[in-house]
Design a protein around this motif. Structure first.
Motif, PDB file in Angstrom:
ATOM      1  N   SER A  27     -26.127  -4.829 -49.500  1.00 18.48           N
ATOM      2  CA  SER A  27     -25.546  -6.037 -49.843  1.00 18.48           C
ATOM      3  C   SER A  27     -24.093  -4.556 -50.128  1.00 18.48           C
ATOM      4  N   GLU A  28     -24.789  -3.301 -50.429  1.00 16.39           N
ATOM      5  CA  GLU A  28     -24.202  -2.517 -50.932  1.00 16.39           C
ATOM      6  C   GLU A  28     -23.053  -2.366 -49.879  1.00 16.39           C
ATOM      7  N   VAL A  29     -23.543  -2.211 -48.892  1.00 20.45           N
ATOM      8  CA  VAL A  29     -23.111  -1.672 -47.197  1.00 20.45           C
ATOM      9  C   VAL A  29     -22.079  -2.219 -47.375  1.00 20.45           C
ATOM     10  N   GLY A  30     -22.479  -3.343 -47.534  1.00 21.47           N
ATOM     11  CA  GLY A  30     -21.286  -4.908 -47.632  1.00 21.47           C
ATOM     12  C   GLY A  30     -20.198  -4.185 -47.829  1.00 21.47           C
ATOM     13  N   ALA A  31     -20.289  -4.193 -49.170  1.00 25.99           N
ATOM     14  CA  ALA A  31     -19.098  -3.543 -50.277  1.00 25.99           C
ATOM     15  C   ALA A  31     -18.550  -2.610 -49.650  1.00 25.99           C
ATOM     16  N   PHE A  32     -18.982  -1.446 -49.413  1.00 26.37           N
ATOM     17  CA  PHE A  32     -18.598  -0.606 -49.132  1.00 26.37           C
ATOM     18  C   PHE A  32     -17.872  -0.507 -47.919  1.00 26.37           C
ATOM     19  N   ALA A  33     -18.536  -1.130 -46.940  1.00 24.30           N
ATOM     20  CA  ALA A  33     -16.815  -1.450 -45.859  1.00 24.30           C
ATOM     21  C   ALA A  33     -16.211  -2.070 -46.422  1.00 24.30           C
ATOM     22  N   CYS A  34     -16.663  -3.051 -47.195  1.00 25.40           N
ATOM     23  CA  CYS A  34     -15.006  -3.398 -47.492  1.00 25.40           C
ATOM     24  C   CYS A  34     -13.962  -1.939 -48.023  1.00 25.40           C
ATOM     25  N   VAL A  35     -14.305  -1.551 -49.153  1.00 26.34           N
ATOM     26  CA  VAL A  35     -13.548  -0.397 -49.082  1.00 26.34           C
ATOM     27  C   VAL A  35     -13.258   0.537 -48.523  1.00 26.34           C
ATOM     28  N   TYR A  36     -14.149   0.411 -47.691  1.00 24.71           N
ATOM     29  CA  TYR A  36     -13.328   1.742 -45.991  1.00 24.71           C
ATOM     30  C   TYR A  36     -12.527   1.437 -45.453  1.00 24.71           C
ATOM     31  N   ALA A  37     -12.383   0.249 -45.130  1.00 22.26           N
ATOM     32  CA  ALA A  37     -11.537  -0.452 -44.366  1.00 22.26           C
ATOM     33  C   ALA A  37     -10.366  -0.578 -45.296  1.00 22.26           C
ATOM     34  N   LEU A  38     -10.272  -1.282 -46.498  1.00 23.96           N
ATOM     35  CA  LEU A  38      -9.601  -1.140 -47.408  1.00 23.96           C
ATOM     36  C   LEU A  38      -8.596   0.706 -47.594  1.00 23.96           C
ATOM     37  N   ILE A  39      -9.470   1.944 -47.713  1.00 20.41           N
ATOM     38  CA  ILE A  39      -8.733   2.979 -47.481  1.00 20.41           C
ATOM     39  C   ILE A  39      -8.063   3.372 -45.714  1.00 20.41           C
ATOM     40  N   VAL A  40      -8.631   2.998 -45.158  1.00 17.30           N
ATOM     41  CA  VAL A  40      -7.780   3.102 -43.570  1.00 17.30           C
ATOM     42  C   VAL A  40      -6.981   2.857 -43.574  1.00 17.30           C
ATOM     43  N   GLY A  41      -7.314   0.758 -44.405  1.00 19.41           N
ATOM     44  CA  GLY A  41      -5.689   0.781 -43.860  1.00 19.41           C
ATOM     45  C   GLY A  41      -4.286   0.664 -44.266  1.00 19.41           C
ATOM     46  N   PHE A  42      -4.744   1.634 -46.047  1.00 20.39           N
ATOM     47  CA  PHE A  42      -3.288   1.535 -46.422  1.00 20.39           C
ATOM     48  C   PHE A  42      -3.396   2.080 -46.911  1.00 20.39           C
ATOM     49  N   PHE A  43      -3.955   3.837 -46.584  1.00 19.63           N
ATOM     50  CA  PHE A  43      -4.144   5.089 -46.686  1.00 19.63           C
ATOM     51  C   PHE A  43      -4.152   6.597 -45.631  1.00 19.63           C
ATOM     52  N   VAL A  44      -5.163   5.577 -44.625  1.00 18.74           N
ATOM     53  CA  VAL A  44      -5.315   6.252 -43.546  1.00 18.74           C
ATOM     54  C   VAL A  44      -4.179   6.615 -42.056  1.00 18.74           C
ATOM     55  N   TYR A  45      -4.186   5.096 -42.086  1.00 17.76           N
ATOM     56  CA  TYR A  45      -3.766   3.831 -40.563  1.00 17.76           C
ATOM     57  C   TYR A  45      -2.263   3.972 -41.311  1.00 17.76           C
ATOM     58  N   LYS A  46      -2.015   3.159 -42.897  1.00 17.08           N
ATOM     59  CA  LYS A  46      -1.067   3.168 -43.510  1.00 17.08           C
ATOM     60  C   LYS A  46      -0.350   2.011 -42.909  1.00 17.08           C
ATOM     61  N   GLU A  47      -1.042   0.910 -41.704  1.00 16.21           N
ATOM     62  CA  GLU A  47      -0.728  -0.396 -41.804  1.00 16.21           C
ATOM     63  C   GLU A  47      -0.761  -1.336 -42.724  1.00 16.21           C
ATOM     64  N   MET A  48      -1.442  -1.076 -43.641  1.00 18.18           N
ATOM     65  CA  MET A  48      -1.733  -2.430 -44.165  1.00 18.18           C
ATOM     66  C   MET A  48      -1.237  -2.651 -45.112  1.00 18.18           C
ATOM     67  N   THR A  49      -0.299  -4.380 -45.784  1.00 19.88           N
ATOM     68  CA  THR A  49       0.357  -4.424 -46.935  1.00 19.88           C
ATOM     69  C   THR A  49      -0.466  -5.422 -47.515  1.00 19.88           C
ATOM     70  N   ILE A  50       0.158  -5.319 -48.208  1.00 15.70           N
ATOM     71  CA  ILE A  50      -0.032  -6.652 -49.607  1.00 15.70           C
ATOM     72  C   ILE A  50       0.352  -7.978 -48.872  1.00 15.70           C
ATOM     73  N   LYS A  51       0.912  -7.719 -48.884  1.00 15.70           N
ATOM     74  CA  LYS A  51       0.888  -9.982 -47.205  1.00 15.70           C
ATOM     75  C   LYS A  51       0.259  -9.330 -46.484  1.00 15.70           C
ATOM     76  N   SER A  52      -0.198  -9.055 -45.489  1.00 14.56           N
ATOM     77  CA  SER A  52      -1.327  -8.863 -44.930  1.00 14.56           C
ATOM     78  C   SER A  52      -2.207  -8.607 -45.298  1.00 14.56           C
ATOM     79  N   LEU A  53      -3.050  -8.361 -46.353  1.00 14.88           N
ATOM     80  CA  LEU A  53      -4.513  -8.033 -46.861  1.00 14.88           C
ATOM     81  C   LEU A  53      -4.150  -9.475 -47.542  1.00 14.88           C
ATOM     82  N   ILE A  54      -3.270 -10.252 -47.956  1.00 11.32           N
ATOM     83  CA  ILE A  54      -3.256 -11.563 -48.422  1.00 11.32           C
ATOM     84  C   ILE A  54      -3.545 -12.393 -47.499  1.00 11.32           C
ATOM     85  N   ALA A  55      -3.280 -11.923 -46.345  1.00  7.48           N
ATOM     86  CA  ALA A  55      -3.521 -13.177 -45.178  1.00  7.48           C
ATOM     87  C   ALA A  55      -4.991 -13.142 -44.951  1.00  7.48           C
TER      88      ALA A  55
END
Length: 429
Positions: A238-266
């Motif tokens: 279960s904790e790995v699942g939570a870590f996966a969510c945080v990991y994906a957010l970091i990659v999307g917002f800070f590594v590839y910088k393609e995720m936005t608040i709008k896309s996150l809400i969608a």
């Protein structure tokens, strides 16, 4: 339980959604046994979802949605094209490789099939691939995605069958690679006979591949990080699942910088819809399955089958048949929830490793999304690509046979699958 099963099948036949069919038919068991308190009907759906391990299911679904919207998918498509585009039937081979790469991101065959049908499908049709063949390749290769961790089916199987999810995940890596090889061989043979074109004229250079690997490393290392953290005891499933969510957010917002608040809400809306549907079916399965242990169905079935034969292959042939039939009418998650408690005693009796059985179960059950009458992925790809059902069924025959053969191969040579979990966790006693 026979009346409950008949009512369930009747409700499915007339088009009642699976979750409601499970709940309504399950209530009839209580009506048959009036000594059982009806309050249990209300308590069961709640207690079914009160599992810490089961919490991994919605977390991994959300993580997969985040991975898909973080910019990882487009980079994986580029890498798959460079690795397989030069082969005969290049776009079909790209679909196989892409599904394998996506396995470490989404874990959802339905999501992978929908994505590839929209992105690769038009290009395959443009290159004169038959519509039916295009839909079948995209659909069946998506089975690899749910086999490579983090697959939701394996989490459910591990939770219900009390099998180590870490072992299942590590076994899933090798089984996914074997499926990839089997489908690539199938595509190579069919492409040669039908003279399908290459997607690119020349093989990608080492430099191009290395640059793509560098760009996609965040996606490629995730299954390794996932299994490593489980093995070292850093996280529970279960904790790995939570870590996966945080990991994906970091990659999307800070590594590839393609995720936005709008896309996150969608993405949140998409994940909530998917999670709600799956968790509702899981909760209702508790009402349906309540009578299974009460009527001693697992023990009776074990006695019946082992009284007929003790051959592992004959028993597993019967199990395969059951999974294929049930998979044609129900979502794979529900098949796993309902049949695992029934079949696990048989598996242990005939000496099949539960981890191996879990991997094969995941493959065969998930194939139900590609078979009529309720195959979700089948309807997705056929709808997007405009494929008649008759054409799809004709083209699916070789891929259906290959999928079954992969399951047989894994059972015949179990060490191929079990060597990695045995190396990481030790030989199971």
């Amino acid at each position: 339980m026979i009346l409950v099963l008949l009512i369930f099948l009747l409700l499915l036949f007339i088009g009642v959604p699976v979750g409601f069919s499970l709940g309504i038919s399950g209530i009839f068991y209580f009506l048959q046994h009036m000594e059982l308190p009806l309050a249990t009907v209300v308590q069961l759906p709640i207690s079914q979802t009160q599992s810490v391990t089961l919490l991994a299911v919605p977390l991994f679904i959300f993580a997969g949605s985040l991975m898909n919207s973080s910019g990882i998918t487009t980079r994986l498509i580029k890498l798959a094209m460079q690795l397989a585009g030069h082969m005969r039937g290049g776009m079909a081979q790209v679909s196989v490789v892409l599904s394998t790469l996506m396995g470490g991101c989404s874990g959802s065959s339905n999501a992978d099939a929908a994505m590839e049908a929209r992105i690769l499908g038009p290009e395959m049709l443009k290159q004169k691939y038959p519509r039916g063949y295009t839909a079948v390749v995209i659909g069946f290769t998506s089975l690899i995605t749910s086999t490579i961790p983090p697959g939701v089916g394996m989490i459910l199987y591990g939770t219900v069958g009390e099998v180590s999810i870490g072992r299942l995940f590590s076994a899933g890596i090798m089984s996914g690679l074997i499926m990839m090889a089997a489908f690539m061989i199938t595509v190579a043979i069919t492409a040669r006979f039908r003279k399908f074109p290459k997607a690119r004229e020349h093989r990608a250079s080492i430099k191009e591949i290395v640059l793509s690997l560098k760009d996609t490393i965040w996606a490629l290392i995730f299954p390794i990080v996932l299994i490593g953290s489980l093995r070292m005891g850093l996280f529970t499933p279960s904790e790995v699942g939570a870590f996966a969510c945080v990991y994906a957010l970091i990659v999307g917002f800070f590594v590839y910088k393609e995720m936005t608040i709008k896309s996150l809400i969608a993405t949140l809306k998409e994940a909530i819809r998917d999670i709600g549907g799956i968790m509702f079916m899981i909760s209702m399965s508790a009402v349906f399955a309540y009578g299974i242990p009460m009527d001693q169905i697992p023990q009776k079935l074990t006695t019946l089958i082992t009284g007929f034969t003790n051959s592992q292959f004959v028993v597993m042939g019967i199990v395969f048949f059951l999974y294929v039939i049930f998979g044609m009418f129900m979502d794979g998650s529900i098949v796993i929830l309902l049949l695992t408690p029934i079949l696990m005693p048989i598996v242990r009796t005939i000496g099949i490793d539960p981890v191996l059985f879990g991997v094969v179960t995941s493959i065969i059950v998930t194939m139900g999304i590609l078979t009529p009458p309720v195959g979700i992925a089948m309807y997705i790809v056929n709808g997007i690509l405009g494929v008649p059902m008759s054409e799809y069924l004709k083209e699916s025959i070789p891929f259906f046979i290959v999928t079954i053969l992969v399951g047989v191969l894994l059972l015949a040579i179990p060490d191929v699958i079990l060597f990695l979990p045995n190396m990481l966790y030790g030989v199971a006693s």
